[in-house]
Design an enzyme around this catalytic site. Structure first.
Site, PDB file in Angstrom:
ATOM      1  N   ASN A 151      31.670  44.128  28.260  1.00  0.00           N
ATOM      2  CA  ASN A 151      32.905  44.320  29.012  1.00  0.00           C
ATOM      3  C   ASN A 151      33.970  44.934  28.109  1.00  0.00           C
ATOM      4  O   ASN A 151      33.704  45.214  26.938  1.00  0.00           O
ATOM      5  CB  ASN A 151      33.374  42.972  29.584  1.00  0.00           C
ATOM      6  CG  ASN A 151      34.047  43.106  30.936  1.00  0.00           C
ATOM      7  OD1 ASN A 151      35.050  43.786  31.062  1.00  0.00           O
ATOM      8  ND2 ASN A 151      33.497  42.448  31.948  1.00  0.00           N
TER       9      ASN A 151
ATOM     10  N   PRO B 228      32.245  45.187  36.469  1.00  0.00           N
ATOM     11  CA  PRO B 228      33.388  46.109  36.457  1.00  0.00           C
ATOM     12  C   PRO B 228      34.582  45.446  35.788  1.00  0.00           C
ATOM     13  O   PRO B 228      34.851  44.259  36.001  1.00  0.00           O
ATOM     14  CB  PRO B 228      33.651  46.358  37.947  1.00  0.00           C
ATOM     15  CG  PRO B 228      32.330  46.148  38.597  1.00  0.00           C
ATOM     16  CD  PRO B 228      31.669  45.035  37.808  1.00  0.00           C
ATOM     17  N   CYS B 229      35.296  46.224  34.966  1.00  0.00           N
ATOM     18  CA  CYS B 229      36.230  45.594  34.039  1.00  0.00           C
ATOM     19  C   CYS B 229      37.672  46.034  34.224  1.00  0.00           C
ATOM     20  O   CYS B 229      38.511  45.776  33.365  1.00  0.00           O
ATOM     21  CB  CYS B 229      35.789  45.919  32.614  1.00  0.00           C
ATOM     22  SG  CYS B 229      35.444  47.677  32.351  1.00  0.00           S
ATOM     23  N   GLN B 230      38.002  46.700  35.334  1.00  0.00           N
ATOM     24  CA  GLN B 230      39.345  47.239  35.484  1.00  0.00           C
ATOM     25  C   GLN B 230      40.430  46.165  35.379  1.00  0.00           C
ATOM     26  O   GLN B 230      41.504  46.402  34.840  1.00  0.00           O
ATOM     27  CB  GLN B 230      39.486  47.954  36.839  1.00  0.00           C
ATOM     28  CG  GLN B 230      38.750  49.280  36.921  1.00  0.00           C
ATOM     29  CD  GLN B 230      37.297  49.093  37.327  1.00  0.00           C
ATOM     30  OE1 GLN B 230      36.786  47.983  37.395  1.00  0.00           O
ATOM     31  NE2 GLN B 230      36.610  50.195  37.590  1.00  0.00           N
TER      32      GLN B 230
END
Length: 362
Positions: free
Chosen positions: A125, A85-87
């Site tokens: 990503n 997850p790249c938030q």
């Protein structure tokens, strides 16, 4: 000589976008790992033959994974994939406090790569992870890969070059310790696929109104709209129109946009028919979050339209409980067509290597 098939383990697999693309490329997917149990049904419904492992990678032990999947160390035919997850590394203005834990996921993934020393490694990503190489752990990971005999490709790729009907920039690392070749994703020849190529009545998407709920697996479900947004769409030109159509309208222009002709113009805008779509985010069902208006109909795009713009097939099954959960799974996914391009490039390298070994053995 029996040619072994590449076997993949997909860390942070979510609903299976990367796994599905790898399967389409011809790679065997052994398992997907994710800590979100809401992904389990969707993953298992679409990724045949693979296990869904519900686990927090911070707590998962290398030996535990080795035993569960009967993995071997130093396996030339093993591919480990890490699409964390790249938030935290995104340039999009999100709450970084909520995603702070995710900033170390690459370092956790590296732990498994060091333990298994697979033939291939893939990391995917947001581009921000490359701009923050030191903080994200990417710089140290690349140094370790180079030091341990991997030929490493890493760059930012535009997925519309690979058969995805969407503009989306993604950081991709492909590491290969089998040959000295730098592996890059294989682009699709010809013109880019556009919005017109995948949605619209001519592609099996009947006209629907805001708030339409599709109870079938096709999931042509559309979020509802307030009257003010219906009125805004009514005056927004078809095929790429923006909020500038009513920027000076006292009743229609949002206060923050009133009279402003510069700045961000995508919110409340319509997609163009003959271009790839803008990036499908986790909020693609909402007009106020980007250029997510249908090119022609007075509504935001549906869940299924968002999915096909991400290059999921129309029969991909989403087992979720709400519009927001489904959109999050779709928006966070690695576009399957892009994953397939990555998988094919790895498979091509592996096949050449196997053929070379076979020739030498004669």
């Amino acid at each position: 000589m029996v040619k072994e098939k590449i076997k993949a383990v997909d860390f942070f697999c979510s609903g299976g976008g990367m796994s599905f693309g790898m399967l389409k490329a011809g790679i065997q997917v052994l398992a997907g790992i994710d800590f979100d149990e809401n992904c389990k049904e969707t993953y298992e419904a679409n990724i045949g033959g693979a296990q869904f492992i519900l686990a927090d990678v911070f707590k998962l032990k290398e030996k535990e994974l080795e035993d569960r999947l009967s993995l071997k160390k130093n396996d030339d035919d093993l591919l480990l994939i890490g699409c964390s997850p790249c938030q935290f590394w995104s340039i999009i203005n999100t709450d970084k406090k909520k995603s702070k834990k995710s900033k170390n996921l690459l370092k956790e993934f590296r732990r498994f790569v060091e333990y298994f020393n697979p033939g291939y490694v893939v990391v995917e990503n947001v581009p921000g992870v490359l701009r923050k190489k030191k903080e994200s752990g990417l710089g140290g990971f690349i140094k370790w890969l180079n030091k341990n005999g991997y030929k490493v490709h890493f760059d930012v790729h535009e997925v519309s070059e690979y058969g995805v009907p969407q503009h989306r920039k993604r950081f991709t690392l492909i590491a290969n310790r089998i040959t000295s070749c730098e592996i890059t994703p294989i682009p699709v020849k010809g013109e880019k696929i556009t919005v017109r190529d995948v949605i619209g009545e001519h592609n099996g998407f009947p006209k629907v109104s805001p708030g339409h709920k599709d109870e079938t697996p096709f999931l042509h479900t559309v979020a509802g709209l307030k009257k003010i947004n219906l009125d805004r769409l009514a005056v927004t030109p078809k095929n790429g129109g923006t909020r500038l159509a009513y920027v000076n309208n006292e009743e229609l222009a949002p206060k923050c946009h009133k009279g402003k002709i510069d700045g961000f113009k995508d919110v409340y805008g319509r997609m163009w028919w003959d271009r790839p779509s803008p990036t499908i985010t986790t909020k693609f069902f909402s007009l106020s979050n980007g250029r997510f208006g249908h090119p022609e109909e007075d509504r935001a795009i549906s869940l299924r339209e968002g999915a096909v713009l991400q290059s999921f097939p129309k029969d991909y099954i989403f087992k979720t409980t709400s519009i927001a959960n489904t959109a999050r799974m779709i928006g966070n996914a690695v576009p399957p067509k892009y994953a397939e391009a990555v998988g094919k490039s790895i498979l091509n390298n592996h096949t050449k290597w196997q053929n070379s070994k076979q020739e030498q053995g004669r």
